[in-house]
Design an enzyme around this catalytic site. Structure first.
Site, mmCIF file in Angstrom:
data_model
loop_
_atom_site.group_PDB
_atom_site.id
_atom_site.type_symbol
_atom_site.label_atom_id
_atom_site.label_comp_id
_atom_site.label_asym_id
_atom_site.label_seq_id
_atom_site.Cartn_x
_atom_site.Cartn_y
_atom_site.Cartn_z
ATOM 1 N N SER A 1 0.758 -1.240 0.150
ATOM 2 C CA SER A 1 -0.177 0.017 0.131
ATOM 3 C C SER A 1 0.970 1.449 -0.021
ATOM 4 O O SER A 1 1.889 1.188 0.591
ATOM 5 C CB SER A 1 -1.041 0.092 1.175
ATOM 6 O OG SER A 1 -1.756 -1.087 1.276
ATOM 7 N N CYS A 2 0.447 2.315 -0.472
ATOM 8 C CA CYS A 2 1.045 3.600 -0.700
ATOM 9 C C CYS A 2 1.438 3.986 0.842
ATOM 10 O O CYS A 2 0.813 3.798 1.893
ATOM 11 C CB CYS A 2 0.382 4.776 -1.464
ATOM 12 S SG CYS A 2 -0.180 4.146 -3.099
ATOM 13 N N GLY A 3 2.472 4.829 0.746
ATOM 14 C CA GLY A 3 2.566 5.500 2.180
ATOM 15 C C GLY A 3 2.470 7.062 2.329
ATOM 16 O O GLY A 3 2.744 7.676 0.931
#
Length: 249
Positions: free
Chosen positions: A21-23
């Site tokens: 998942s994106c940060g």
């Protein structure tokens, strides 16, 4: 996802490997006082989100990283050699223009016309300083021309802050609906977006502006992208114009 048995649950997924998942995060001050330290802290945090984003085989190209800040008015006016009265607003457009010179000139002229039609006064273009050697082969191959548009309101159409933002929105939409290969990263008197297909730890190296201590802001939203359903591109890097999000829909 996991696996269970009649004798109890056995989870086959370890959080140590949960990197898909994106940060995203932000740094802000409760006092509203702009300072370069806010940006420095955000860039430091971004550099530590490498595990929340994808890096290409060249070791330098990524799915996209970026930061959104307040418009650093004094810094940009100084860099561009432009003088404005304190009561005059400064709007800044961050644009990814096509590398084809003819197409870039055509889009530039139409962008200015759309702004003029909404009562804005053109101050000039600023070529954003960049460091090409920071990019990997994939990112470099599709690198756009990166410029900032500096704009203010005309004397006969000043408007309040909300009205100015509204007119900027309509000017951008008119420009986009006319057909263009240019991507407007941000166009606002309030916020400015710097983003690229480099790694989080090298964003400030690619954009030397971000290292300048005169670049002051009272908040910074940062994002490291992990593309799950579309290929990486300069325009898809985040933050977006208004917000950054974790994961893709």
């Amino acid at each position: 996802m996991g696996c269970s048995s009649s004798s109890g649950g056995v989870n086959l997924v370890s959080s140590r490997f949960d990197h898909d998942s994106c940060g995203v995060g932000f740094v802000a001050t409760l006092h509203g006082q702009s300072d370069h330290e806010i940006l420095r802290l955000a860039l430091t945090a971004l550099g530590r989100l490498a595990h929340r984003g994808a890096i290409a085989a060249d070791g330098k190209s990524s799915d996209g990283v970026g930061v959104q800040t307040a418009v650093p008015r004094s810094f940009l006016l100084s860099q561009a050699g432009v003088t404005l009265r304190p009561e005059q607003p400064l709007a800044v457009g961050m644009l990814f223009l096509p590398r084809n010179e003819e197409a870039a000139q055509r889009d530039s002229a139409r962008f200015k016309a759309c702004l003029s039609a909404r009562g804005f006064e053109w101050l000039g273009w600023r070529d954003v300083p960049i460091a090409h050697d920071v990019l990997g082969e994939l990112a470099l191959a599709c690198l756009p021309v990166i410029r900032q548009a500096l704009i203010t309101t005309s004397e006969d159409a000043p408007g309040d802050a909300h009205e100015i933002e509204r007119r900027l929105y309509f000017a951008r939409k008119a420009f986009e609906r006319g057909g263009t290969d240019t991507y407007v990263c941000s166009l606002s008197t309030r916020t400015l977006v710097y983003k690229a297909l480099c790694t989080g730890r090298t964003l400030h190296e690619f954009y030397p502006d971000l290292q300048n201590k005169q670049y002051a802001t009272h908040f910074a939203v940062f994002h490291q992208r992990y593309a799950t359903n579309v290929l990486a591109s300069w325009d898809r890097a985040q933050p977006l114009r208004m917000v950054a999000h974790n994961g893709e829909i």
